[in-house]
Design a protein around this motif. Structure first.
Motif, PDB file in Angstrom:
ATOM      1  N   LEU A   1      65.474  19.294  44.273  1.00  9.42           N
ATOM      2  CA  LEU A   1      65.839  18.943  42.674  1.00  9.42           C
ATOM      3  C   LEU A   1      66.812  19.999  42.147  1.00  9.42           C
ATOM      4  O   LEU A   1      67.633  19.759  41.361  1.00  9.42           O
ATOM      5  CB  LEU A   1      64.541  19.056  42.050  1.00  9.42           C
ATOM      6  CG  LEU A   1      64.433  18.978  40.500  1.00  9.42           C
ATOM      7  CD1 LEU A   1      65.182  17.860  40.012  1.00  9.42           C
ATOM      8  CD2 LEU A   1      63.105  19.361  39.784  1.00  9.42           C
TER       9      LEU A   1
ATOM     10  N   GLN B   1      69.392  15.908  38.783  1.00  6.71           N
ATOM     11  CA  GLN B   1      69.462  15.987  40.162  1.00  6.71           C
ATOM     12  C   GLN B   1      70.634  15.383  40.835  1.00  6.71           C
ATOM     13  O   GLN B   1      71.165  14.056  40.128  1.00  6.71           O
ATOM     14  CB  GLN B   1      68.623  15.240  40.620  1.00  6.71           C
ATOM     15  CG  GLN B   1      68.229  15.417  42.289  1.00  6.71           C
ATOM     16  CD  GLN B   1      66.882  15.146  42.832  1.00  6.71           C
ATOM     17  OE1 GLN B   1      66.003  15.762  42.308  1.00  6.71           O
ATOM     18  NE2 GLN B   1      66.721  13.925  43.723  1.00  6.71           N
TER      19      GLN B   1
ATOM     20  N   ILE C   1      61.067   6.284  37.351  1.00  6.95           N
ATOM     21  CA  ILE C   1      60.581   7.114  36.554  1.00  6.95           C
ATOM     22  C   ILE C   1      60.857   6.717  35.048  1.00  6.95           C
ATOM     23  O   ILE C   1      62.146   6.674  34.745  1.00  6.95           O
ATOM     24  CB  ILE C   1      61.051   8.607  36.617  1.00  6.95           C
ATOM     25  CG1 ILE C   1      60.706   9.171  38.363  1.00  6.95           C
ATOM     26  CG2 ILE C   1      60.527   9.550  35.715  1.00  6.95           C
ATOM     27  CD1 ILE C   1      61.604  10.353  38.650  1.00  6.95           C
TER      28      ILE C   1
ATOM     29  N   GLU D   1      61.854  16.398  35.347  1.00  5.29           N
ATOM     30  CA  GLU D   1      61.860  17.281  36.570  1.00  5.29           C
ATOM     31  C   GLU D   1      60.879  17.297  37.546  1.00  5.29           C
ATOM     32  O   GLU D   1      60.776  17.362  38.620  1.00  5.29           O
ATOM     33  CB  GLU D   1      62.394  18.509  36.263  1.00  5.29           C
ATOM     34  CG  GLU D   1      63.775  18.812  35.926  1.00  5.29           C
ATOM     35  CD  GLU D   1      64.440  19.913  35.346  1.00  5.29           C
ATOM     36  OE1 GLU D   1      65.717  20.111  34.969  1.00  5.29           O
ATOM     37  OE2 GLU D   1      63.552  20.863  34.973  1.00  5.29           O
TER      38      GLU D   1
ATOM     39  N   LEU E   1      71.600  11.040  41.321  1.00  7.13           N
ATOM     40  CA  LEU E   1      70.472  10.460  40.873  1.00  7.13           C
ATOM     41  C   LEU E   1      70.902   9.112  39.956  1.00  7.13           C
ATOM     42  O   LEU E   1      71.861   9.332  39.185  1.00  7.13           O
ATOM     43  CB  LEU E   1      69.719  11.575  39.690  1.00  7.13           C
ATOM     44  CG  LEU E   1      68.670  10.953  38.631  1.00  7.13           C
ATOM     45  CD1 LEU E   1      67.410  10.587  39.735  1.00  7.13           C
ATOM     46  CD2 LEU E   1      68.354  11.994  37.674  1.00  7.13           C
TER      47      LEU E   1
ATOM     48  N   ASN F   1      60.817  13.745  45.447  1.00  5.30           N
ATOM     49  CA  ASN F   1      61.437  14.226  46.518  1.00  5.30           C
ATOM     50  C   ASN F   1      60.440  14.650  47.636  1.00  5.30           C
ATOM     51  O   ASN F   1      60.869  14.521  48.686  1.00  5.30           O
ATOM     52  CB  ASN F   1      62.391  15.564  46.083  1.00  5.30           C
ATOM     53  CG  ASN F   1      63.275  15.206  44.954  1.00  5.30           C
ATOM     54  OD1 ASN F   1      63.802  14.078  45.164  1.00  5.30           O
ATOM     55  ND2 ASN F   1      63.778  16.000  44.307  1.00  5.30           N
TER      56      ASN F   1
ATOM     57  N   TYR G   1      58.640  14.797  37.949  1.00  6.73           N
ATOM     58  CA  TYR G   1      58.467  13.635  38.480  1.00  6.73           C
ATOM     59  C   TYR G   1      59.636  13.482  39.507  1.00  6.73           C
ATOM     60  O   TYR G   1      59.224  12.979  40.613  1.00  6.73           O
ATOM     61  CB  TYR G   1      58.846  12.522  37.674  1.00  6.73           C
ATOM     62  CG  TYR G   1      57.535  12.204  36.622  1.00  6.73           C
ATOM     63  CD1 TYR G   1      56.328  11.677  37.280  1.00  6.73           C
ATOM     64  CD2 TYR G   1      57.602  12.183  35.264  1.00  6.73           C
ATOM     65  CE1 TYR G   1      55.161  11.269  36.457  1.00  6.73           C
ATOM     66  CE2 TYR G   1      56.559  11.959  34.459  1.00  6.73           C
ATOM     67  CZ  TYR G   1      55.434  11.303  34.973  1.00  6.73           C
ATOM     68  OH  TYR G   1      54.213  10.880  34.046  1.00  6.73           O
ATOM     69  N   LEU G   2      60.622  14.105  39.291  1.00  4.34           N
ATOM     70  CA  LEU G   2      61.680  14.088  40.274  1.00  4.34           C
ATOM     71  C   LEU G   2      61.204  15.013  41.646  1.00  4.34           C
ATOM     72  O   LEU G   2      61.493  14.399  42.741  1.00  4.34           O
ATOM     73  CB  LEU G   2      62.886  14.647  40.066  1.00  4.34           C
ATOM     74  CG  LEU G   2      63.780  13.731  38.768  1.00  4.34           C
ATOM     75  CD1 LEU G   2      65.011  14.592  38.294  1.00  4.34           C
ATOM     76  CD2 LEU G   2      64.378  12.593  39.571  1.00  4.34           C
TER      77      LEU G   2
ATOM     78  N   ILE H   1      65.879   7.086  37.443  1.00  7.18           N
ATOM     79  CA  ILE H   1      65.144   7.190  36.088  1.00  7.18           C
ATOM     80  C   ILE H   1      65.437   6.008  35.143  1.00  7.18           C
ATOM     81  O   ILE H   1      66.782   5.500  35.070  1.00  7.18           O
ATOM     82  CB  ILE H   1      65.839   8.546  35.475  1.00  7.18           C
ATOM     83  CG1 ILE H   1      65.074   9.667  36.117  1.00  7.18           C
ATOM     84  CG2 ILE H   1      65.480   8.387  33.881  1.00  7.18           C
ATOM     85  CD1 ILE H   1      65.797  11.037  35.440  1.00  7.18           C
TER      86      ILE H   1
ATOM     87  N   THR I   1      62.693   7.401  46.872  1.00  8.48           N
ATOM     88  CA  THR I   1      63.988   7.472  46.161  1.00  8.48           C
ATOM     89  C   THR I   1      63.915   7.414  44.672  1.00  8.48           C
ATOM     90  O   THR I   1      63.240   6.420  44.240  1.00  8.48           O
ATOM     91  CB  THR I   1      65.065   6.305  46.601  1.00  8.48           C
ATOM     92  OG1 THR I   1      65.389   6.538  47.863  1.00  8.48           O
ATOM     93  CG2 THR I   1      66.301   6.434  45.755  1.00  8.48           C
ATOM     94  N   PRO I   2      64.154   8.651  43.639  1.00  6.27           N
ATOM     95  CA  PRO I   2      63.878   8.400  42.439  1.00  6.27           C
ATOM     96  C   PRO I   2      65.049   7.751  41.565  1.00  6.27           C
ATOM     97  O   PRO I   2      66.226   7.759  41.953  1.00  6.27           O
ATOM     98  CB  PRO I   2      63.661   9.876  41.908  1.00  6.27           C
ATOM     99  CG  PRO I   2      64.744  10.632  42.882  1.00  6.27           C
ATOM    100  CD  PRO I   2      64.580   9.790  44.136  1.00  6.27           C
TER     101      PRO I   2
END
Length: 312
Positions: A239, A133, A82, A96, A136, A103, A98-99, A111, A108-109
């Motif tokens: 999230l 999150q 992201i 949020e 993260l 999810n 995008y997260l 940033i 797996t996010p």
């Protein structure tokens, strides 16, 4: 033979096989909108006819405003990068969204804070997003520097697929060029941003699959101006885990955490352990998800799908 979808256009598909790039042939009457970049398909080696799409491990998709079917973003993605930047583009409410999308898809996010080289200290930008999150990963980098590829190598090795999402102008195309070590004549086009609001213009117009220099694959995506949420209840629960875990302690099982007595979530806000702004963003996304997620109604043999409309 197995082929991976590299691009999806209105009337054609292209793929990547062990022999290189191939143009695929769809069955008569078949449409391309059922395929996503990153899909695996089985094709006839001689004719390149697509015979079957293999099951997906993960699928990133979004529902556009007024659209009846979700728009497929990318398939079989292990990590979702992201991408935002250390300037006015950074928007925690958008991150949020995008997260939650990552999810729900099971990816797996991570940033990525680009343009870290253009600010005196990227630490404040990092602090702003680290708490969005639990566990993260947040990485600050210069998308054009070779060091960026080294920093992101743990997610980009052989057998791994990453997808890049974010607004226009945050450096997605520059980062892709760095990860793929593209020659100047093969590089993705990049564009500048407006100084007034850090907004960029679209340089990537379609999704595409690219080989990464350290062995993995990257899916580049166009900048998304508006990301509507739907069908992401589980993604929101992960999230906003601190709210999800407090909810069972509320007096009422259907507590909306807005006005009910005995609300454990509101008590956390009063105690200063949960920011009011965080709760407001949860409430907005929850309401939007409820309004945009289709529901099935009717008898078993006569079901219809409809949008529930805004709930209060």
């Amino acid at each position: 033979m197995p082929v991976r979808i590299a691009s999806v256009h209105r009337a054609r598909l292209s793929g990547q096989s062990t022999a290189g790039a191939v143009r695929l042939v769809l069955p008569l009457g078949a449409k391309t909108d059922g395929f996503a970049v990153g899909d695996w398909v089985l094709v006839e080696p001689e004719t390149r006819d697509v015979r079957r799409r293999l099951s997906r491990r993960t699928l990133l998709q979004r529902r556009t405003e007024g659209g009846r079917e979700p728009q497929l973003i990318a398939a079989n993605v292990d990590t979702l990068f992201i991408v935002t930047s250390c300037n006015a583009d950074l928007n925690v409410a958008r991150l949020e969204r995008y997260l939650a999308l990552a999810n729900e898809a099971g990816t797996t996010p991570v940033i990525l804070l680009t343009k870290a080289d253009q600010v005196d200290d990227p630490a404040p930008w990092r602090t702003e997003v680290e708490g969005l999150q639990r566990d993260l990963a947040v990485v600050t980098l210069n998308a054009k520097s070779p060091e960026a590829a080294q920093v992101l190598a743990p997610w980009c090795g052989a057998g791994q697929t990453v997808a890049l999402v974010g607004s226009s102008g945050v450096g997605k195309s520059s980062l892709l060029n760095t990860l793929a070590a593209k020659a100047p004549d093969e590089a993705q086009a990049t564009g500048g941003i407006r100084e007034s609001d850090a907004k960029g213009r679209h340089t990537t117009t379609s999704r595409s699959l690219h080989a990464i220099a350290v062995g993995g694959w990257a899916i580049d995506t166009p900048g998304i101006r508006t990301l509507h949420v739907s069908d992401i209840s589980d993604g929101l629960d992960l999230l906003f885990a601190e709210i999800t875990e407090l909810a069972p302690e509320c007096r009422f099982s259907n507590c909306t955490h807005s006005h009910e007595p005995g609300c454990a979530v509101r008590a956390a806000v009063a105690a200063g352990t949960l920011p009011e702004a965080r709760l407001e963003r949860w409430r907005k996304l929850r309401e939007e998800n409820l309004s945009n997620t289709p529901v099935e109604t009717g008898s078993r043999n006569n079901k219809t799908t409809r949008l529930p409309g805004r709930r209060r």
